[in-house]
Design a protein around this motif. Structure first.
Motif, short mmCIF file in Angstrom:
data_model
loop_
_atom_site.label_atom_id
_atom_site.label_comp_id
_atom_site.label_asym_id
_atom_site.label_seq_id
_atom_site.Cartn_x
_atom_site.Cartn_y
_atom_site.Cartn_z
N LEU A 143 0.83 -1.20 0.00
CA LEU A 143 0.00 0.00 0.00
C LEU A 143 0.86 1.25 0.00
CD1 LEU A 143 -2.78 -0.99 2.55
CD2 LEU A 143 -2.91 -0.96 0.06
N ASN A 144 1.90 1.22 0.83
CA ASN A 144 2.83 2.35 0.83
C ASN A 144 4.18 1.90 1.39
OD1 ASN A 144 2.64 2.35 3.63
ND2 ASN A 144 1.33 4.13 3.72
N PHE A 145 5.22 2.61 0.98
CA PHE A 145 6.56 2.35 1.48
C PHE A 145 7.30 3.67 1.57
CE2 PHE A 145 11.09 1.36 0.92
CZ PHE A 145 11.26 0.55 2.03
N ASP A 146 7.82 3.97 2.74
CA ASP A 146 8.59 5.19 2.97
C ASP A 146 10.07 4.81 2.97
OD1 ASP A 146 9.78 7.53 3.79
OD2 ASP A 146 8.51 7.79 5.56
N ALA A 147 10.79 5.21 1.92
CA ALA A 147 12.20 4.84 1.79
C ALA A 147 13.06 5.48 2.87
CB ALA A 147 12.71 5.24 0.41
N THR B 151 12.29 6.04 6.12
CA THR B 151 12.20 5.28 7.37
C THR B 151 12.32 3.78 7.13
OG1 THR B 151 9.79 5.14 7.24
CG2 THR B 151 10.73 7.03 8.43
N SER B 152 12.29 3.38 5.87
CA SER B 152 12.36 1.98 5.46
C SER B 152 11.25 1.15 6.11
CB SER B 152 13.74 1.39 5.80
OG SER B 152 13.87 0.13 5.20
N THR B 153 10.05 1.71 6.12
CA THR B 153 8.89 1.01 6.65
C THR B 153 7.74 1.11 5.65
OG1 THR B 153 8.10 2.98 7.80
CG2 THR B 153 9.49 1.48 9.06
N GLY B 154 6.82 0.17 5.76
CA GLY B 154 5.69 0.19 4.84
C GLY B 154 4.52 -0.61 5.35
N LEU B 155 3.50 -0.73 4.51
CA LEU B 155 2.27 -1.41 4.85
C LEU B 155 1.81 -2.25 3.67
CD1 LEU B 155 0.08 -1.54 7.11
CD2 LEU B 155 -1.10 0.28 5.88
N ILE B 156 1.44 -3.49 3.96
CA ILE B 156 0.95 -4.42 2.94
C ILE B 156 -0.49 -4.78 3.26
CG2 ILE B 156 1.16 -6.75 1.97
CD1 ILE B 156 4.15 -6.60 2.48
N SER B 157 -1.33 -4.80 2.24
CA SER B 157 -2.70 -5.28 2.38
C SER B 157 -2.72 -6.73 1.93
CB SER B 157 -3.65 -4.44 1.53
OG SER B 157 -4.95 -4.99 1.59
N GLY B 158 -2.99 -7.65 2.87
CA GLY B 158 -3.01 -9.07 2.55
C GLY B 158 -4.30 -9.50 1.90
N GLU B 159 -4.25 -10.65 1.24
CA GLU B 159 -5.46 -11.16 0.57
C GLU B 159 -6.53 -11.56 1.59
OE1 GLU B 159 -3.70 -15.68 -0.07
OE2 GLU B 159 -4.10 -14.43 -1.79
N ASP B 160 -6.14 -11.67 2.85
CA ASP B 160 -7.10 -12.00 3.90
C ASP B 160 -7.82 -10.77 4.45
OD1 ASP B 160 -5.03 -10.78 5.24
OD2 ASP B 160 -4.76 -12.37 6.73
N GLY B 161 -7.53 -9.60 3.87
CA GLY B 161 -8.18 -8.37 4.30
C GLY B 161 -7.46 -7.65 5.42
N GLN B 162 -6.44 -8.25 5.98
CA GLN B 162 -5.67 -7.64 7.06
C GLN B 162 -4.54 -6.80 6.49
OE1 GLN B 162 -6.49 -7.99 10.38
NE2 GLN B 162 -8.28 -9.07 9.58
N ARG B 163 -4.04 -5.86 7.29
CA ARG B 163 -2.90 -5.05 6.90
C ARG B 163 -1.71 -5.42 7.77
NH1 ARG B 163 -5.30 0.81 5.11
NH2 ARG B 163 -6.76 -0.08 3.61
N TYR B 164 -0.55 -5.46 7.13
CA TYR B 164 0.66 -5.89 7.82
C TYR B 164 1.76 -4.85 7.65
CZ TYR B 164 -1.79 -10.34 7.72
OH TYR B 164 -2.73 -11.33 7.86
N ASP B 165 2.39 -4.48 8.76
CA ASP B 165 3.54 -3.59 8.72
C ASP B 165 4.76 -4.38 8.28
OD1 ASP B 165 2.24 -1.30 9.76
OD2 ASP B 165 2.34 -2.18 11.77
N PHE B 166 5.72 -3.70 7.66
CA PHE B 166 6.99 -4.34 7.34
C PHE B 166 8.09 -3.29 7.30
CE2 PHE B 166 5.64 -2.91 3.18
CZ PHE B 166 6.80 -2.62 2.50
N SER B 167 9.31 -3.77 7.37
CA SER B 167 10.46 -2.87 7.23
C SER B 167 11.30 -3.35 6.06
CB SER B 167 11.29 -2.82 8.51
OG SER B 167 11.95 -4.05 8.70
N GLY B 168 12.21 -2.50 5.62
CA GLY B 168 13.06 -2.84 4.48
C GLY B 168 13.86 -4.11 4.70
N THR B 169 14.16 -4.46 5.94
CA THR B 169 14.92 -5.68 6.22
C THR B 169 14.09 -6.94 6.01
OG1 THR B 169 14.36 -5.52 8.57
CG2 THR B 169 16.44 -4.51 7.86
N ASP B 170 12.77 -6.79 5.94
CA ASP B 170 11.90 -7.95 5.70
C ASP B 170 11.80 -8.32 4.23
OD1 ASP B 170 11.09 -8.18 8.42
OD2 ASP B 170 9.69 -6.51 8.13
#
Length: 151
Positions: A6-10, A12-31
């Motif tokens: 959904l978005n990624f901020d280079a 801070t190296s963090t972002g947000l993913i919308s999963g196919e299950d309808g949930q949202r998941y945080d992630f970082s560039g190391t993931d």
């Protein structure tokens, strides 16, 4: 699981993913998988979850386009083969400096008995063949991530 970035901020190296299950998941560039260096919004990814975080994130090649990234290797290859002497494929890939060099060599080459123009056309033909013979992931890694402008 699959999802879309959904978005990624280079910065801070963090972002947000919308999963196919309808949930949202945080992630970082190391993931993100080591070979997937250009994270951007809208990319479909495959990932694992740990609590409310996405881990082990990999890009997914879509069946409809068969490509990773913004540039299509078939378009780049055909432009190189048919219009390469004018540097059109370089402009398509975002290499303006290389495109201008090819364009000037082609135009000004006629002054020198067309030898530079012929050389530029041979180079573009070879580049077109190289583009078309690479896999989608090799093309993406070499020309979009690696920014390799010649051969």
């Amino acid at each position: 699981m699959r999802g879309t970035i959904l978005n990624f901020d280079a910065q801070t190296s963090t972002g947000l993913i919308s999963g196919e299950d309808g949930q949202r998941y945080d992630f970082s560039g190391t993931d993100v998988a080591e070979r997937f260096e250009r994270v951007r919004d809208g990319v479909t990814v495959d990932f694992q979850t740990s609590d409310s975080r996405a881990t082990s994130i990999y890009p997914v090649i879509t069946q409809s386009s068969g490509q990773i990234g913004n540039k299509n290797k078939i378009v780049a290859g055909l432009l190189a083969i048919f219009l390469g002497g004018l540097g059109i494929h370089k402009f398509y890939l975002g290499y303006s400096k290389a495109g201008v060099i090819m364009l000037l060599c082609s135009i000004l080459g006629f002054i020198l008995l067309a030898i530079p123009t012929l050389i530029i056309y041979v180079i573009s033909l070879v580049e077109g063949i190289i583009y078309l013979t690479k896999t989608d992931s090799e093309f993406y890694e070499t020309y979009e991530v690696g920014k390799k402008s010649w051969f």
